[in-house]
Scaffold this active site. Sequence first.
Site, mmCIF file in Angstrom:
data_model
loop_
_atom_site.group_PDB
_atom_site.id
_atom_site.type_symbol
_atom_site.label_atom_id
_atom_site.label_comp_id
_atom_site.label_asym_id
_atom_site.label_seq_id
_atom_site.Cartn_x
_atom_site.Cartn_y
_atom_site.Cartn_z
ATOM 1 N N SER A 1 64.973 50.089 51.050
ATOM 2 C CA SER A 1 65.607 49.599 52.211
ATOM 3 C C SER A 1 65.654 48.284 53.538
ATOM 4 O O SER A 1 66.403 47.454 53.296
ATOM 5 C CB SER A 1 66.407 50.634 52.976
ATOM 6 O OG SER A 1 67.637 51.202 51.554
ATOM 7 N N LYS B 1 67.067 44.795 51.307
ATOM 8 C CA LYS B 1 67.971 44.155 51.906
ATOM 9 C C LYS B 1 68.616 43.028 53.077
ATOM 10 O O LYS B 1 69.088 42.722 52.915
ATOM 11 C CB LYS B 1 68.870 45.314 52.706
ATOM 12 C CG LYS B 1 69.286 46.370 51.523
ATOM 13 C CD LYS B 1 70.295 48.274 51.945
ATOM 14 C CE LYS B 1 70.407 48.838 51.495
ATOM 15 N NZ LYS B 1 69.515 49.752 50.768
ATOM 16 N N SER C 1 72.443 50.667 56.019
ATOM 17 C CA SER C 1 71.532 50.461 55.059
ATOM 18 C C SER C 1 72.252 51.332 53.912
ATOM 19 O O SER C 1 72.070 51.824 52.790
ATOM 20 C CB SER C 1 70.362 51.303 55.125
ATOM 21 O OG SER C 1 68.901 50.574 54.595
ATOM 22 N N LYS D 1 65.686 46.573 60.105
ATOM 23 C CA LYS D 1 65.820 47.089 59.272
ATOM 24 C C LYS D 1 65.138 48.218 59.138
ATOM 25 O O LYS D 1 63.462 48.215 59.000
ATOM 26 C CB LYS D 1 65.987 46.377 57.558
ATOM 27 C CG LYS D 1 66.941 46.600 56.213
ATOM 28 C CD LYS D 1 68.473 47.310 56.682
ATOM 29 C CE LYS D 1 68.883 48.244 56.166
ATOM 30 N NZ LYS D 1 67.967 49.191 56.156
#
Length: 445
Positions: free
Chosen positions: A66, A69, A130, A255
Site C-alpha cells: 500500500s 498509494k 489504507s 504510509k
Amino acid sequence: MIQVTKKTVSGILTFVLLITSFMIQPLTTHAESTLDLNAESAILVDAGTGKVLYAKNADIALPPASMTKMMTEYLVLEAINEGKIDWDTTTQISDYAYKISANELFSGVGLTQDKDYAVRDLYNAMAVFSDNATTIALAELIAGSETEFVKMMNDKAEELGLSEYKFVNSSGLDNDSLGDDMPKGTDPNASNLLSARSAAQLAYHLVNDFPEALEISSQTEVEFEDYKIENLNWMLPHEATFLQSFHYEGVDGLKTGNTDLAGYTFTGTAERDGTRLITVVMKTGSKEERFRETAKLLDYGFNNFASEELFPAGHQLEDKGTLPVAKGKEKEVSVSISEGIAIPIQSEEAELYSLEYNIDEEKLNDNGEIVAPIEKGEKLGTATLVYEGEATDHGYIFDQESVVVDVVSDEAVEKANWFMLTLGAIGDFFGNVFTTAVDWIKGLF
C-alpha cells in the site's frame, strides 16, 4: 575527621550525573556500522536536501504494497491543485470498486453504491486507513478508469525522476487479487514495484510539493460514514495503551503497506527542530517490526546529524578569490559562490568538506583568462562540494553525487577600448621580442 555537608553531597551528585551523562550519551548515538536493521531494504533521507544518511539494499525493486498509494495521493492532490477536482467533488462507486470493498480479505471501510462520496472522505480513507476500494474510486474519478490512471502513475514516476518503479494498479494489491478487473494491459501475475530509494523519492516530492498531505496523514483517526477509523501508522500519538509504545515524537506520516508478497513495509517521516527526515523500510517481518526499525533509523538520523551551513553565499576560496581577465579595464575579477551550502553532517566533520571550482572553458582564452566584458553576477563556472572524511557518503536520492552551486563574478568588468587594447598588444609584442633577445644572448655563452 571529614565533615560531609549538604553542599558537599550536592556537588558529588552533580559530578556523578555529569560523568554518567558522558557515559550514557554514546549509547544513544549509534554509528552506521552498528545500525543492524531487520529489513531487507531501507533508506534514511533528509527531506530538505535529499541527502541520503543511510542505505541498505536501497536500489532493489520490491513490492511496496500500500505504499503504492503515495503515488495515488500525489495525483489526487495535483488534480486538486490544478482545479480539475476539489475536496467537495463527489463520485459514486463502480462495480469494480464495490467488489473490492465487499471482499472481507481486504478489510475496507465498506462502501455503498448509488451514493455520492466526497473526494475528501475517499482520500481520508485511503491515506489514513489504507482503504483499497476508495483508492480505486479516486483513480476512476481522475482518469476515467484505473487502466488510464496506471498510465498516469508511470508517466508521473518518470517525470519525478523515480529510479526504480513499475505501477500496475493504484492500490498496491497484487494483480491476481483483482481478477478480471485488473487494469488492462498489465500482467495478471504482476505487482507494483518500488525500491526503497524510489519510495523515498516519491515521499520527498509528496511532502515538499503538497505539505497538506501531512495534515491528513498525521490524523490518528477520522470519521467515515458516522464511525471512526484508526490510522494504521502506530508511530502517531494514539490513545490506545498498546499503540502508545510505538509513538515517536515528531512523526506525522506517511504510509504503511502489507501483502503476503511484500511483507510489512512503511514509509515514515518525522520533523524535529526544523529538520525533517524520511525513512523507508521494506520486507520486515511484522507490523511491530516495521515501526521498531523505523525508530532505529530516525534515532540514527536525529542523534548523529545536524544541518550546518558549510559555506555561506559569497564565500571565496583563499587561493581563487579572483580570476585573471583578458581585454578588460581590470586585470582580474573577484568571484564567489552564488548561494550558501547547508547539508546535514555528522558532528565535528565540517572541516572535512571543501569546494572544487570548475570554471567554464568557453569563458576562457588560451591563457586561462576570462575574456571581458563580464557582467556582475555572471555565471563563470560551478563549485562542487567535496567530502574528504572516512564515513560512507551515500550521496543523494536523485541523480547527483554532491552539491553543485554556481561560481559568479562579484563585479562587472568592462571591455577595454581599442586604444588601450592596442597599447597592450604593442607592449606584449616588445615584451616578447625582449624576452627572445635575452634568451638568444644567453645562448651565446
